[in-house]
Write a protein that holds these residues in place. Structure first.
Motif, PDB file in Angstrom:
ATOM      1  N   PHE A 223     -23.392 -42.137  11.624  1.00  0.00           N
ATOM      2  CA  PHE A 223     -24.489 -41.645  10.785  1.00  0.00           C
ATOM      3  C   PHE A 223     -25.844 -41.829  11.474  1.00  0.00           C
ATOM      4  CE2 PHE A 223     -21.523 -41.056   7.486  1.00  0.00           C
ATOM      5  CZ  PHE A 223     -22.135 -40.485   6.381  1.00  0.00           C
ATOM      6  N   GLY A 224     -25.854 -42.436  12.647  1.00  0.00           N
ATOM      7  CA  GLY A 224     -27.096 -42.600  13.406  1.00  0.00           C
ATOM      8  C   GLY A 224     -27.732 -43.965  13.290  1.00  0.00           C
ATOM      9  N   GLY A 225     -27.050 -44.914  12.658  1.00  0.00           N
ATOM     10  CA  GLY A 225     -27.617 -46.246  12.484  1.00  0.00           C
ATOM     11  C   GLY A 225     -27.149 -47.228  13.533  1.00  0.00           C
ATOM     12  N   THR A 226     -27.718 -48.425  13.500  1.00  0.00           N
ATOM     13  CA  THR A 226     -27.336 -49.504  14.409  1.00  0.00           C
ATOM     14  C   THR A 226     -27.791 -50.835  13.816  1.00  0.00           C
ATOM     15  OG1 THR A 226     -27.535 -50.374  16.671  1.00  0.00           O
ATOM     16  CG2 THR A 226     -29.498 -49.341  15.747  1.00  0.00           C
ATOM     17  N   TRP A 232     -33.748 -55.480  20.335  1.00  0.00           N
ATOM     18  CA  TRP A 232     -33.265 -56.501  19.406  1.00  0.00           C
ATOM     19  C   TRP A 232     -33.977 -56.493  18.057  1.00  0.00           C
ATOM     20  CZ3 TRP A 232     -28.702 -58.468  19.628  1.00  0.00           C
ATOM     21  CH2 TRP A 232     -28.079 -58.674  20.866  1.00  0.00           C
ATOM     22  N   LYS A 233     -34.634 -55.407  17.721  1.00  0.00           N
ATOM     23  CA  LYS A 233     -35.218 -55.307  16.388  1.00  0.00           C
ATOM     24  C   LYS A 233     -34.116 -54.975  15.392  1.00  0.00           C
ATOM     25  CE  LYS A 233     -38.728 -52.933  13.630  1.00  0.00           C
ATOM     26  NZ  LYS A 233     -39.764 -51.868  13.598  1.00  0.00           N
ATOM     27  N   ALA A 234     -34.001 -55.769  14.332  1.00  0.00           N
ATOM     28  CA  ALA A 234     -32.984 -55.535  13.303  1.00  0.00           C
ATOM     29  C   ALA A 234     -33.256 -54.219  12.591  1.00  0.00           C
ATOM     30  CB  ALA A 234     -32.972 -56.688  12.310  1.00  0.00           C
ATOM     31  N   GLN A 399     -28.229 -44.175  19.898  1.00  0.00           N
ATOM     32  CA  GLN A 399     -29.332 -44.845  20.570  1.00  0.00           C
ATOM     33  C   GLN A 399     -28.816 -45.979  21.462  1.00  0.00           C
ATOM     34  OE1 GLN A 399     -27.774 -46.077  17.673  1.00  0.00           O
ATOM     35  NE2 GLN A 399     -29.584 -45.659  16.407  1.00  0.00           N
ATOM     36  N   PRO A 400     -29.590 -46.406  22.465  1.00  0.00           N
ATOM     37  CA  PRO A 400     -29.171 -47.524  23.319  1.00  0.00           C
ATOM     38  C   PRO A 400     -28.988 -48.801  22.508  1.00  0.00           C
ATOM     39  CG  PRO A 400     -31.030 -46.352  24.291  1.00  0.00           C
ATOM     40  CD  PRO A 400     -30.885 -45.835  22.892  1.00  0.00           C
ATOM     41  N   ARG A 401     -28.016 -49.623  22.920  1.00  0.00           N
ATOM     42  CA  ARG A 401     -27.718 -50.879  22.234  1.00  0.00           C
ATOM     43  C   ARG A 401     -28.007 -52.065  23.160  1.00  0.00           C
ATOM     44  NH1 ARG A 401     -24.441 -49.415  17.747  1.00  0.00           N
ATOM     45  NH2 ARG A 401     -25.039 -47.272  17.303  1.00  0.00           N
ATOM     46  N   VAL A 409     -21.129 -56.526  17.049  1.00  0.00           N
ATOM     47  CA  VAL A 409     -22.187 -56.704  18.045  1.00  0.00           C
ATOM     48  C   VAL A 409     -21.752 -57.858  18.936  1.00  0.00           C
ATOM     49  CG1 VAL A 409     -24.629 -57.152  18.443  1.00  0.00           C
ATOM     50  CG2 VAL A 409     -23.912 -55.931  16.380  1.00  0.00           C
ATOM     51  N   GLY A 410     -21.673 -57.616  20.229  1.00  0.00           N
ATOM     52  CA  GLY A 410     -21.081 -58.596  21.131  1.00  0.00           C
ATOM     53  C   GLY A 410     -21.956 -59.783  21.456  1.00  0.00           C
ATOM     54  N   ILE A 411     -22.333 -60.542  20.442  1.00  0.00           N
ATOM     55  CA  ILE A 411     -23.094 -61.784  20.620  1.00  0.00           C
ATOM     56  C   ILE A 411     -22.409 -62.885  19.817  1.00  0.00           C
ATOM     57  CG2 ILE A 411     -25.322 -60.685  21.088  1.00  0.00           C
ATOM     58  CD1 ILE A 411     -26.031 -61.143  18.120  1.00  0.00           C
TER      59      ILE A 411
END
Length: 456
Positions: A223-226, A232-234, A399-401, A409-411
């Protein structure tokens, strides 16, 4: 406005979090169950108790040990327990276990922390293993930030949409070969109630970073979200994240299973098997159960790619893989076990001894060229392979991650963040709060992670 010292202290806290990873570790005093590590002609393997791992355990002595003389001591535990034990042993480099089952979520993090031995040199020498046969998305997901290989997949999966072909035919409906989520929602409304007690679709609603957040995050991506932008902005309060979440919650509330807020993979599998739902979006691994000899729906299920909106594909990527502890006392013998357990030879063994539907697939191109496997898994193997091949763990959205991962999210902090956000989403599915309220709270949680990572 934060001072430089506050910023530094928060970064130190984030570094500490990376060291502890999934669970709080006992500081330096943990010696490992049983005390001593492996040695001589034996290795210790710690693994999850999934059915295919249990089959591996049964086959090892009569085949691997007989051939190599290497005894394998297995410790087999449920998923949550095994993750805790692995993180303790590997973080402390206690050396109790040479090899452990790790997912593509943990392996890049463990590699960054220096807990894993690089496997590239072994694959270069062991030509029979045929590293080039490993599917590219699997190789990529088990590679560290330094471009080096740290894991070998035992089996892999993506996600796709499963639906009752006979119910659709009876209702005069056609499933698109590559559906959009809006098309799925429209179809769910039309097949809701097509048979007595049947709902339109089953979607996970059970709290957990690996439960409801796995399918929902793939919907967010397309849907275009992240979760976070490249700085690193939430972004859980973005219009795209909110639209995806509202769509998912509305769909499952209107046309999903009863008790959706407490339904996970197992519940949805049971619902589709028992004729309680007409569609299900979830792991490709489910197909083996649906097409099993005694399954009531064998031959009745159709399989199509994960629904999309703004992206070309949206299926997730997951693998249970083998990681070799850096402090292993027997790394060469450990590699021999890993190379056997992830080999073409082992897949052939499972096919002959247990059945081709039980082969740990999803990792090798050659599996999907094997006539015996293709015949037994004809209903789903093509769609499954395409889903894995199309997965983009480092570029899953528009968008870039800042970190790899499709359904996560790989953290290190994501296990806690994802679980807490999932509780808010599940509450919205249960009707205890609005989606807006759930995401407001979730954004606050994610912003705390942003503060730790910004500027890195």
């Amino acid at each position: 406005m934060r001072t430089q010292s506050r910023r530094r202290s928060r970064r130190l806290l984030a570094a500490a979090a990376a060291g502890t990873l999934l669970t709080p570790l006992l500081s330096g005093c943990w010696a490992g169950a049983g005390g001593s590590g492996s040695g001589g002609d034996s290795i210790n393997v710690l693994m999850v108790n999934n059915p295919q791992m249990v089959e591996l355990q049964k086959l090892t002595a009569a085949h691997f040990t007989k051939k190599t003389g290497i005894k394998v001591n297995f410790t087999v535990l449920p998923e949550n327990d095994v993750r805790d034990k692995i993180s303790q042993d590997f973080a402390n480099q206690a050396g109790q276990y040479d090899v452990a089952t790790l997912s593509n979520y943990e392996i890049p993090i463990y590699a960054k922390n220096g807990w894993l031995r690089e496997l590239g040199p072994y694959t270069q020498k062991d030509r029979a293993f045929d590293q080039d046969d490993i599917l590219p998305p699997m190789r990529e997901s088990l590679t560290g930030e330094n471009g080096k290989l740290y894991g070998q997949p035992f089996y892999g999966e993506s996600s796709f949409l499963m639906y009752r072909k006979d119910v659709f035919d009876k209702a005069g409906l056609s499933m698109p070969k590559k559906p959009t989520w809006q098309q799925v929602a429209d179809l769910a409304a039309k097949v809701d109630g097509a048979e007595k007690g049947m709902k339109g679709i089953c979607l996970r609603g059970l709290p957990g970073w690996g439960e409801v957040m796995a399918p929902l995050t793939t919907v967010v991506n397309t849907f275009g979200g992240t979760w976070f932008d490249k700085d690193w902005k939430a972004r859980l309060d973005s219009p795209e994240f909110e639209k995806a979440t509202r769509f998912y919650v509305d769909l499952v509330r209107k046309h999903g299973e009863s008790g959706a807020a407490q339904s996970g993979y197992a519940e949805c599998l049971n619902n589709l098997t028992q004729g309680k739902t007409a569609m299900w979006y979830d792991a490709t691994a489910a197909a083996g159960s649906l097409e099993a000899a005694k399954s009531p729906v064998k031959g009745k299920i159709g399989y199509v790619p994960a629904p999309v909106e703004k992206t070309e594909s949206s299926g997730w990527l997951y693998t249970w893989a083998w990681g070799l502890q850096k402090s292993s006392r027997n790394p060469d013998k450990a590699w021999k076990f890993i190379s056997w357990a992830s080999s073409k030879e082992y897949e052939e063994l499972v096919g002959e001894k247990i059945g081709w539907s039980n082969v740990p697939a999803g990792k090798r191109a050659s599996t999907y060229e094997n006539p015996k496997y293709r015949e037994e898994a004809a209903a789903f193997q093509g769609v499954m392979r395409a889903a894995i091949a199309d997965a983009r763990p480092r570029d899953p959205g528009v968008q870039p991650r800042p970190a790899p991962g499709i359904q996560f999210v790989g953290i290190p902090e994501f296990t806690d963040l994802g679980t807490r956000v999932s509780q808010e989403i599940s509450a919205a599915i249960a009707g205890r709060q609005s989606v807006e309220s759930a995401l407001d709270k979730s954004q606050d949680l994610a912003e705390k992670i942003s503060e730790e990572y910004e500027g890195r």
